[in-house]
Design a protein around this motif. Sequence first.
Motif, PDB file in Angstrom:
ATOM      1  N   ASP A 122       0.849  -1.182   0.000  1.00  0.00           N
ATOM      2  CA  ASP A 122       0.000   0.000   0.000  1.00  0.00           C
ATOM      3  C   ASP A 122       0.885   1.232   0.000  1.00  0.00           C
ATOM      4  O   ASP A 122       2.004   1.210   0.537  1.00  0.00           O
ATOM      5  N   MET A 123       0.372   2.312  -0.590  1.00  0.00           N
ATOM      6  CA  MET A 123       1.128   3.550  -0.700  1.00  0.00           C
ATOM      7  C   MET A 123       0.231   4.744  -0.409  1.00  0.00           C
ATOM      8  O   MET A 123      -0.959   4.705  -0.709  1.00  0.00           O
ATOM      9  N   VAL A 124       0.824   5.778   0.140  1.00  0.00           N
ATOM     10  CA  VAL A 124       0.159   7.066   0.286  1.00  0.00           C
ATOM     11  C   VAL A 124       1.109   8.117  -0.277  1.00  0.00           C
ATOM     12  O   VAL A 124       2.255   8.236   0.182  1.00  0.00           O
ATOM     13  N   SER A 125       0.658   8.853  -1.285  1.00  0.00           N
ATOM     14  CA  SER A 125       1.524   9.828  -1.948  1.00  0.00           C
ATOM     15  C   SER A 125       0.951  11.239  -1.809  1.00  0.00           C
ATOM     16  O   SER A 125      -0.248  11.428  -1.632  1.00  0.00           O
ATOM     17  N   TRP A 126       1.847  12.225  -1.905  1.00  0.00           N
ATOM     18  CA  TRP A 126       1.445  13.629  -1.830  1.00  0.00           C
ATOM     19  C   TRP A 126       2.572  14.488  -2.402  1.00  0.00           C
ATOM     20  O   TRP A 126       3.655  13.977  -2.725  1.00  0.00           O
ATOM     21  N   GLY A 127       2.320  15.777  -2.531  1.00  0.00           N
ATOM     22  CA  GLY A 127       3.341  16.677  -3.052  1.00  0.00           C
ATOM     23  C   GLY A 127       3.537  17.872  -2.140  1.00  0.00           C
ATOM     24  O   GLY A 127       2.626  18.275  -1.411  1.00  0.00           O
ATOM     25  N   ALA A 128       4.754  18.436  -2.180  1.00  0.00           N
ATOM     26  CA  ALA A 128       5.055  19.640  -1.404  1.00  0.00           C
ATOM     27  C   ALA A 128       6.315  20.270  -1.967  1.00  0.00           C
ATOM     28  O   ALA A 128       7.189  19.577  -2.484  1.00  0.00           O
ATOM     29  N   ARG A 129       6.386  21.602  -1.847  1.00  0.00           N
ATOM     30  CA  ARG A 129       7.526  22.342  -2.378  1.00  0.00           C
ATOM     31  C   ARG A 129       7.771  21.958  -3.843  1.00  0.00           C
ATOM     32  O   ARG A 129       6.874  22.109  -4.666  1.00  0.00           O
ATOM     33  N   ASN A 130       8.953  21.433  -4.154  1.00  0.00           N
ATOM     34  CA  ASN A 130       9.252  21.038  -5.538  1.00  0.00           C
ATOM     35  C   ASN A 130       9.486  19.542  -5.635  1.00  0.00           C
ATOM     36  O   ASN A 130      10.392  19.071  -6.313  1.00  0.00           O
ATOM     37  N   ALA A 131       8.655  18.774  -4.945  1.00  0.00           N
ATOM     38  CA  ALA A 131       8.848  17.325  -4.914  1.00  0.00           C
ATOM     39  C   ALA A 131       7.525  16.601  -4.713  1.00  0.00           C
ATOM     40  O   ALA A 131       6.540  17.176  -4.237  1.00  0.00           O
ATOM     41  N   ASN A 132       7.527  15.317  -5.066  1.00  0.00           N
ATOM     42  CA  ASN A 132       6.439  14.415  -4.734  1.00  0.00           C
ATOM     43  C   ASN A 132       6.983  13.332  -3.816  1.00  0.00           C
ATOM     44  O   ASN A 132       8.150  12.924  -3.925  1.00  0.00           O
ATOM     45  N   PHE A 133       6.141  12.884  -2.892  1.00  0.00           N
ATOM     46  CA  PHE A 133       6.536  11.934  -1.864  1.00  0.00           C
ATOM     47  C   PHE A 133       5.621  10.719  -1.903  1.00  0.00           C
ATOM     48  O   PHE A 133       4.470  10.798  -2.336  1.00  0.00           O
ATOM     49  N   VAL A 134       6.130   9.600  -1.372  1.00  0.00           N
ATOM     50  CA  VAL A 134       5.275   8.435  -1.168  1.00  0.00           C
ATOM     51  C   VAL A 134       5.790   7.657   0.038  1.00  0.00           C
ATOM     52  O   VAL A 134       7.000   7.508   0.241  1.00  0.00           O
ATOM     53  N   ILE A 135       4.865   7.218   0.855  1.00  0.00           N
ATOM     54  CA  ILE A 135       5.132   6.267   1.936  1.00  0.00           C
ATOM     55  C   ILE A 135       4.652   4.911   1.439  1.00  0.00           C
ATOM     56  O   ILE A 135       3.538   4.778   0.929  1.00  0.00           O
ATOM     57  N   ILE A 136       5.497   3.876   1.585  1.00  0.00           N
ATOM     58  CA  ILE A 136       5.124   2.542   1.135  1.00  0.00           C
ATOM     59  C   ILE A 136       5.351   1.534   2.253  1.00  0.00           C
ATOM     60  O   ILE A 136       6.338   1.620   2.994  1.00  0.00           O
ATOM     61  N   GLY A 137       4.390   0.602   2.382  1.00  0.00           N
ATOM     62  CA  GLY A 137       4.507  -0.458   3.386  1.00  0.00           C
ATOM     63  C   GLY A 137       3.647  -1.641   2.996  1.00  0.00           C
ATOM     64  O   GLY A 137       2.989  -1.632   1.950  1.00  0.00           O
ATOM     65  N   ASP A 138       3.631  -2.660   3.831  1.00  0.00           N
ATOM     66  CA  ASP A 138       2.828  -3.847   3.558  1.00  0.00           C
ATOM     67  C   ASP A 138       1.353  -3.484   3.444  1.00  0.00           C
ATOM     68  O   ASP A 138       0.874  -2.583   4.135  1.00  0.00           O
ATOM     69  N   GLU A 139       0.618  -4.222   2.608  1.00  0.00           N
ATOM     70  CA  GLU A 139      -0.767  -3.859   2.339  1.00  0.00           C
ATOM     71  C   GLU A 139      -1.708  -4.126   3.510  1.00  0.00           C
ATOM     72  O   GLU A 139      -2.840  -3.687   3.484  1.00  0.00           O
ATOM     73  N   ASP A 140      -1.254  -4.832   4.538  1.00  0.00           N
ATOM     74  CA  ASP A 140      -2.155  -5.092   5.670  1.00  0.00           C
ATOM     75  C   ASP A 140      -2.031  -4.035   6.774  1.00  0.00           C
ATOM     76  O   ASP A 140      -2.678  -4.139   7.811  1.00  0.00           O
ATOM     77  N   ARG A 141      -1.215  -3.002   6.548  1.00  0.00           N
ATOM     78  CA  ARG A 141      -1.089  -1.938   7.546  1.00  0.00           C
ATOM     79  C   ARG A 141      -2.283  -0.993   7.448  1.00  0.00           C
ATOM     80  O   ARG A 141      -2.767  -0.695   6.353  1.00  0.00           O
ATOM     81  N   ASP A 142      -2.731  -0.490   8.591  1.00  0.00           N
ATOM     82  CA  ASP A 142      -3.852   0.459   8.591  1.00  0.00           C
ATOM     83  C   ASP A 142      -3.424   1.846   9.080  1.00  0.00           C
ATOM     84  O   ASP A 142      -4.272   2.706   9.347  1.00  0.00           O
ATOM     85  N   ASP A 143      -2.094   2.047   9.206  1.00  0.00           N
ATOM     86  CA  ASP A 143      -1.624   3.317   9.749  1.00  0.00           C
ATOM     87  C   ASP A 143      -0.827   4.139   8.740  1.00  0.00           C
ATOM     88  O   ASP A 143      -0.235   5.158   9.102  1.00  0.00           O
ATOM     89  N   LEU A 144      -0.809   3.724   7.468  1.00  0.00           N
ATOM     90  CA  LEU A 144       0.033   4.415   6.494  1.00  0.00           C
ATOM     91  C   LEU A 144      -0.371   5.873   6.284  1.00  0.00           C
ATOM     92  O   LEU A 144       0.485   6.743   6.128  1.00  0.00           O
ATOM     93  N   THR A 145      -1.669   6.139   6.271  1.00  0.00           N
ATOM     94  CA  THR A 145      -2.105   7.517   6.057  1.00  0.00           C
ATOM     95  C   THR A 145      -1.672   8.412   7.211  1.00  0.00           C
ATOM     96  O   THR A 145      -1.218   9.554   7.002  1.00  0.00           O
ATOM     97  N   LEU A 146      -1.787   7.918   8.449  1.00  0.00           N
ATOM     98  CA  LEU A 146      -1.334   8.688   9.601  1.00  0.00           C
ATOM     99  C   LEU A 146       0.165   8.923   9.539  1.00  0.00           C
ATOM    100  O   LEU A 146       0.653  10.026   9.828  1.00  0.00           O
TER     101      LEU A 146
END
Length: 258
Positions: A225-249
Amino acid sequence: MTDYTDKLSAFLDGELPEAEAREIEKALADDPALQAELEALKAADVVAQEEFAAILDEPVPLELAATIRNAPSGQRAANETGTPSVFNWLSTIAALVVLAIGGGAGYFTGLSQGQQIAAAPGWLADIADYHRVYAGQGRHLVEVPAAEADHIRTWLTKSVGAEVRIPDLTTHGLTFQGARLLVAAGKPVSQLMYTDAEKRVIALCLIQSDAPRDGFQEKNIGAFDMVSWGARNANFVIIGDEDRDDLTLIARSAADQA
């Protein structure tokens, strides 16, 4: 003169009876305008296939992936040889489209509006491939260890062309382990590696972008699972196992610091 326009599509798909197909072939040999019309149909068909392929290459939103995973298995009808028929393959595709429209309409709406997550398409798929390899490395998880945090920030910032900061994610039970330099979609990417108490790996990746995306977007690629976003002059992504429920936090905490 006979108007073959309505039959050209069927002719292109090989769906006409032999006699009608030969008639159109003869007409094409004598009619440049009809030839041009056929070529236009061929070109449109190529574009349609490329656009559909591009949709299939897009990472699947978490909500849509969950809908598909939880859907009951359908019965596959077989032809006389026991092989699923073309009709049933088409039915499967149609069912997925219905799921997409019903459970993830916003995903396809976003595609139609030309929204992109990164500076170049495909970077999330590349990140998933890297994570699949490196998350299981254990002793060789990182190139540069966390003890060299100052060097990591300087090195990666210079390498990727955007400022790299190292968020403190200890409130989420994550310990910073170090970093790697990746290449995704043909661009350098910083990868900061964290582990939790169970040694599961979470990675925060950054790619330079002149048009960072707005808001947070959840995706699923394979087992991650991934959560992506952008800020300043970059794009970011957090990636972890798909059974995690805390990635957005975790992503929101990282965004506040990154």
